[in-house]
Design a protein around this motif. Structure first.
Motif, PDB file in Angstrom:
ATOM      1  N   SER A 184      -7.890   7.028  -7.892  1.00 25.65           N
ATOM      2  CA  SER A 184      -7.954   6.134  -9.057  1.00 25.65           C
ATOM      3  C   SER A 184      -7.074   4.896  -8.902  1.00 25.65           C
ATOM      4  O   SER A 184      -7.176   3.971  -9.691  1.00 25.65           O
ATOM      5  N   TYR A 185      -6.213   4.871  -7.895  1.00 22.13           N
ATOM      6  CA  TYR A 185      -5.372   3.695  -7.689  1.00 22.13           C
ATOM      7  C   TYR A 185      -6.226   2.480  -7.310  1.00 22.13           C
ATOM      8  O   TYR A 185      -5.893   1.352  -7.652  1.00 22.13           O
ATOM      9  N   CYS A 186      -7.323   2.732  -6.607  1.00 24.27           N
ATOM     10  CA  CYS A 186      -8.180   1.625  -6.162  1.00 24.27           C
ATOM     11  C   CYS A 186      -9.561   1.652  -6.817  1.00 24.27           C
ATOM     12  O   CYS A 186     -10.310   0.691  -6.715  1.00 24.27           O
ATOM     13  N   TRP A 222      -1.078   0.804  11.580  1.00 22.81           N
ATOM     14  CA  TRP A 222      -1.865   1.525  10.584  1.00 22.81           C
ATOM     15  C   TRP A 222      -1.385   1.124   9.194  1.00 22.81           C
ATOM     16  O   TRP A 222      -0.330   0.506   9.067  1.00 22.81           O
ATOM     17  N   CYS A 223      -2.133   1.542   8.190  1.00 16.39           N
ATOM     18  CA  CYS A 223      -1.661   1.300   6.821  1.00 16.39           C
ATOM     19  C   CYS A 223      -0.254   1.885   6.653  1.00 16.39           C
ATOM     20  O   CYS A 223       0.632   1.254   6.093  1.00 16.39           O
ATOM     21  N   HIS A 224      -0.052   3.112   7.138  1.00 20.68           N
ATOM     22  CA  HIS A 224       1.246   3.762   6.889  1.00 20.68           C
ATOM     23  C   HIS A 224       2.371   3.206   7.728  1.00 20.68           C
ATOM     24  O   HIS A 224       3.530   3.509   7.476  1.00 20.68           O
ATOM     25  N   THR A 225       2.052   2.381   8.767  1.00 20.20           N
ATOM     26  CA  THR A 225       3.147   1.759   9.520  1.00 20.20           C
ATOM     27  C   THR A 225       3.985   0.912   8.571  1.00 20.20           C
ATOM     28  O   THR A 225       5.209   0.874   8.664  1.00 20.20           O
ATOM     29  N   CYS A 226       3.304   0.216   7.655  1.00 21.89           N
ATOM     30  CA  CYS A 226       4.023  -0.582   6.654  1.00 21.89           C
ATOM     31  C   CYS A 226       4.288   0.214   5.378  1.00 21.89           C
ATOM     32  O   CYS A 226       5.378   0.166   4.836  1.00 21.89           O
ATOM     33  N   HIS A 227       3.272   0.905   4.908  1.00 19.39           N
ATOM     34  CA  HIS A 227       3.388   1.483   3.556  1.00 19.39           C
ATOM     35  C   HIS A 227       4.272   2.729   3.477  1.00 19.39           C
ATOM     36  O   HIS A 227       4.971   2.908   2.492  1.00 19.39           O
ATOM     37  N   ARG A 228       4.218   3.599   4.455  1.00 18.49           N
ATOM     38  CA  ARG A 228       5.058   4.815   4.470  1.00 18.49           C
ATOM     39  C   ARG A 228       5.062   5.558   3.140  1.00 18.49           C
ATOM     40  O   ARG A 228       6.109   5.898   2.586  1.00 18.49           O
ATOM     41  N   ASN A 245       4.165   4.378   0.229  1.00 14.85           N
ATOM     42  CA  ASN A 245       4.570   3.527  -0.881  1.00 14.85           C
ATOM     43  C   ASN A 245       3.499   2.468  -1.121  1.00 14.85           C
ATOM     44  O   ASN A 245       3.180   1.693  -0.221  1.00 14.85           O
ATOM     45  N   ALA A 246       2.931   2.409  -2.337  1.00 12.38           N
ATOM     46  CA  ALA A 246       1.843   1.470  -2.597  1.00 12.38           C
ATOM     47  C   ALA A 246       2.327   0.027  -2.464  1.00 12.38           C
ATOM     48  O   ALA A 246       1.588  -0.850  -2.036  1.00 12.38           O
ATOM     49  N   LYS A 247       3.557  -0.225  -2.848  1.00 14.52           N
ATOM     50  CA  LYS A 247       4.142  -1.566  -2.680  1.00 14.52           C
ATOM     51  C   LYS A 247       5.315  -1.444  -1.736  1.00 14.52           C
ATOM     52  O   LYS A 247       6.412  -1.069  -2.137  1.00 14.52           O
ATOM     53  N   PRO A 248       5.079  -1.739  -0.458  1.00 19.20           N
ATOM     54  CA  PRO A 248       6.122  -1.441   0.532  1.00 19.20           C
ATOM     55  C   PRO A 248       7.273  -2.448   0.504  1.00 19.20           C
ATOM     56  O   PRO A 248       7.409  -3.276   1.380  1.00 19.20           O
ATOM     57  N   GLU A 303      -8.703  -6.660   1.665  1.00 20.78           N
ATOM     58  CA  GLU A 303      -8.004  -7.723   2.385  1.00 20.78           C
ATOM     59  C   GLU A 303      -7.013  -7.109   3.379  1.00 20.78           C
ATOM     60  O   GLU A 303      -6.801  -7.635   4.470  1.00 20.78           O
ATOM     61  N   MET A 304      -6.412  -5.988   2.976  1.00 18.71           N
ATOM     62  CA  MET A 304      -5.476  -5.272   3.862  1.00 18.71           C
ATOM     63  C   MET A 304      -6.209  -4.757   5.105  1.00 18.71           C
ATOM     64  O   MET A 304      -5.678  -4.791   6.202  1.00 18.71           O
ATOM     65  N   ILE A 305      -7.420  -4.244   4.907  1.00 18.35           N
ATOM     66  CA  ILE A 305      -8.181  -3.722   6.055  1.00 18.35           C
ATOM     67  C   ILE A 305      -8.473  -4.879   7.017  1.00 18.35           C
ATOM     68  O   ILE A 305      -8.335  -4.750   8.235  1.00 18.35           O
TER      69      ILE A 305
HETATM   70  C1  HEC Z   1       1.827  -5.403   7.872  1.00 19.35           C
HETATM   71  C2  HEC Z   1       2.186  -4.510   6.801  1.00 19.35           C
HETATM   72  C3  HEC Z   1       1.041  -3.919   5.973  1.00 19.35           C
HETATM   73  C4  HEC Z   1      -0.033  -3.205   6.432  1.00 19.35           C
HETATM   74  C5  HEC Z   1      -0.392  -2.860   7.866  1.00 19.35           C
HETATM   75  C6  HEC Z   1      -0.775  -2.818   5.255  1.00 19.35           C
HETATM   76  N1  HEC Z   1      -0.178  -3.288   4.132  1.00 19.35           N
HETATM   77 FE1  HEC Z   1      -0.861  -3.075   2.215  1.00 19.35          FE
HETATM   78  N2  HEC Z   1       0.686  -4.208   1.550  1.00 19.35           N
HETATM   79  C7  HEC Z   1       1.680  -4.747   2.317  1.00 19.35           C
HETATM   80  C8  HEC Z   1       2.589  -5.506   1.464  1.00 19.35           C
HETATM   81  C9  HEC Z   1       3.844  -6.243   1.913  1.00 19.35           C
HETATM   82  C10 HEC Z   1       2.073  -5.412   0.145  1.00 19.35           C
HETATM   83  C11 HEC Z   1       2.642  -6.021  -1.128  1.00 19.35           C
HETATM   84  C12 HEC Z   1       2.045  -7.382  -1.369  1.00 19.35           C
HETATM   85  C13 HEC Z   1       2.552  -7.949  -2.691  1.00 19.35           C
HETATM   86  O1  HEC Z   1       2.172  -7.439  -3.750  1.00 19.35           O
HETATM   87  O2  HEC Z   1       3.331  -8.899  -2.671  1.00 19.35           O
HETATM   88  C14 HEC Z   1       0.880  -4.586   0.250  1.00 19.35           C
HETATM   89  C15 HEC Z   1       0.076  -4.289  -0.849  1.00 19.35           C
HETATM   90  C16 HEC Z   1      -1.032  -3.454  -0.812  1.00 19.35           C
HETATM   91  C17 HEC Z   1      -1.825  -3.074  -1.959  1.00 19.35           C
HETATM   92  C18 HEC Z   1      -1.584  -3.539  -3.386  1.00 19.35           C
HETATM   93  C19 HEC Z   1      -0.582  -2.614  -4.025  1.00 19.35           C
HETATM   94  C20 HEC Z   1      -0.102  -3.070  -5.365  1.00 19.35           C
HETATM   95  O3  HEC Z   1       0.173  -2.191  -6.213  1.00 19.35           O
HETATM   96  O4  HEC Z   1       0.036  -4.272  -5.603  1.00 19.35           O
HETATM   97  C21 HEC Z   1      -2.795  -2.230  -1.517  1.00 19.35           C
HETATM   98  C22 HEC Z   1      -3.863  -1.570  -2.369  1.00 19.35           C
HETATM   99  C23 HEC Z   1      -2.624  -2.091  -0.090  1.00 19.35           C
HETATM  100  N3  HEC Z   1      -1.540  -2.847   0.308  1.00 19.35           N
HETATM  101  C24 HEC Z   1      -3.417  -1.315   0.740  1.00 19.35           C
HETATM  102  C25 HEC Z   1      -3.299  -1.252   2.105  1.00 19.35           C
HETATM  103  C26 HEC Z   1      -4.198  -0.521   2.972  1.00 19.35           C
HETATM  104  C27 HEC Z   1      -5.355   0.325   2.501  1.00 19.35           C
HETATM  105  C28 HEC Z   1      -3.773  -0.739   4.257  1.00 19.35           C
HETATM  106  C29 HEC Z   1      -4.449  -0.280   5.544  1.00 19.35           C
HETATM  107  C30 HEC Z   1      -5.821  -0.697   5.676  1.00 19.35           C
HETATM  108  C31 HEC Z   1      -2.629  -1.614   4.194  1.00 19.35           C
HETATM  109  N4  HEC Z   1      -2.361  -1.890   2.885  1.00 19.35           N
HETATM  110  C32 HEC Z   1      -1.935  -2.065   5.303  1.00 19.35           C
HETATM  111  C33 HEC Z   1       1.840  -4.598   3.689  1.00 19.35           C
HETATM  112  C34 HEC Z   1       0.951  -3.967   4.526  1.00 19.35           C
END
Ligand code: HEC
Ligand code: HEC
Length: 253
Positions: free
Chosen positions: A66-68, A121-127, A129-132, A95-97
């Motif tokens: 439900s987050y997305c 990967w997504c988790h390389t940054c996010h670990r 956490n939705a807002k890393p 856009e992240m993908i």
């Molecule tokens: C290079 C680091 C990085 C990677 C890789 C990355 N993200 Fe992110 N992501 C971020 C950062 C930094 C933000 C916060 C942007 C902001 O709001 O200023 C973010 C924000 C988001 C958000 C919005 C969260 C919110 O509550 O505002 C979503 C959804 C998200 N990422 C999904 C993904 C997914 C799915 C992937 C893999 C496909 C991914 N991210 C890969 C760095 C990354």
């Protein structure tokens, strides 16, 4: 005959304990045979192929579907509208993908230093956490929003929930030290001293924390305390030229 019984039992138990609850919990929901609205994944992908990346997203960000997607937490997935783009986090995720694809394209341009190429990967940054955000950013945002006590409460909350998860830097003095300087810049001397003191209690072996505490006392005009803590910093970090300089200045006064 007898030896077969445990095996049969095991199969039934496996079904009851593992498979059955997950089927019922999903309220009979199945991945759609043909997704309707794929813009970044290949449009001919079956719904089933989305299972791994979607579950991967939830783990990487520490969230639920439900987050997305449009749907209510706790309600069966069959009531969700997965094709809808109404939830803005879905477009953010798209856009992240795309971003991840371009990062990995860039990485392919370097010759890796080891046999195995390291991907992102997504988790390389996010670990999880939705807002890393870094701990510095978290504290800074809390301070901007509600002042020093709010920032300290946030520190406590994050530490209680995430210590040991590798998500935030609780391992060195940096984040609280930066917060202390922000509080000092906002002319809250008492608050800065409180935070720097707290940091010396958490990281007594860091020369940096004693130097910061000394600086705050220097600003407050308490030269005796400033001298004591600059000396303490130098004991731990004999290379601290700033402390030497400040001690010479105190000597002159
Ligand atoms: C290079 C680091 C990085 C990677 C890789 C990355 N993200 Fe992110 N992501 C971020 C950062 C930094 C933000 C916060 C942007 C902001 O709001 O200023 C973010 C924000 C988001 C958000 C919005 C969260 C919110 O509550 O505002 C979503 C959804 C998200 N990422 C999904 C993904 C997914 C799915 C992937 C893999 C496909 C991914 N991210 C890969 C760095 C990354
Ligand atoms: C981080 C955000 C995010 C999370 C969490 C997430 N999804 Fe998605 N999902 C997306 C995005 C983005 C798309 C669209 C992909 C595209 O455009 O190619 C999508 C597409 C889908 C689709 C295809 C819909 C259609 O008909 O076009 C289904 C089904 C789906 N997700 C199910 C799930 C399920 C089930 C979960 C929970 C286990 C989940 N998703 C968790 C971002 C997310």
């Amino acid at each position: 005959m007898l030896y077969r019984l445990p095996q049969t039992l095991a199969i039934i138990l496996t079904f009851l304990l593992i498979l059955a609850p997950s089927i019922f919990a999903q309220g009979q929901w199945n991945w759609p045979e043909k997704p309707q609205n794929l813009q970044v994944f290949p449009s001919d992908w079956s719904g089933q192929r989305l299972s791994a990346p979607m579950r991967g997203f939830t783990r990487a960000l520490g969230v639920r579907c439900s987050y997305c997607h449009v749907g209510e937490e706790g309600k069966p997935l069959s009531t969700y509208d997965f094709a809808s783009d109404e939830n803005p986090n879905k477009e953010r995720a798209r856009e992240m993908i795309r971003m991840l694809g371009s990062i990995n394209d860039h990485l392919k341009k370097i010759e890796p230093s080891a046999a195995e190429r390291v991907n992102m990967w997504c988790h390389t940054c996010h670990r999880g956490n939705a807002k890393p955000m870094t701990l510095d950013e978290e504290l800074s945002a809390a301070f901007a929003g509600g002042g020093m006590e709010t920032a300290l409460a946030r520190y406590k909350e994050l530490r209680e929930n995430y210590y040991g998860h590798g998500m935030y830097n609780f391992e060195d003095e940096g984040p609280l030290n930066s917060l202390g300087y922000k509080v000092l810049e906002a002319n809250n001397l008492e608050g800065a001293i409180k935070i720097f003191t707290m940091n010396t209690e958490k990281f007594p072996k860091s020369g940096n924390v004693w130097d910061s505490l000394a600086e705050a006392y220097m600003v407050s005009g308490d030269l005796a305390k400033a001298e004591e803590y600059y000396k303490k910093s130098l004991e731990i970090a004999p290379w601290n030229d700033n402390a030497k300089k400040m001690l010479e200045e105190i000597e002159k006064k």
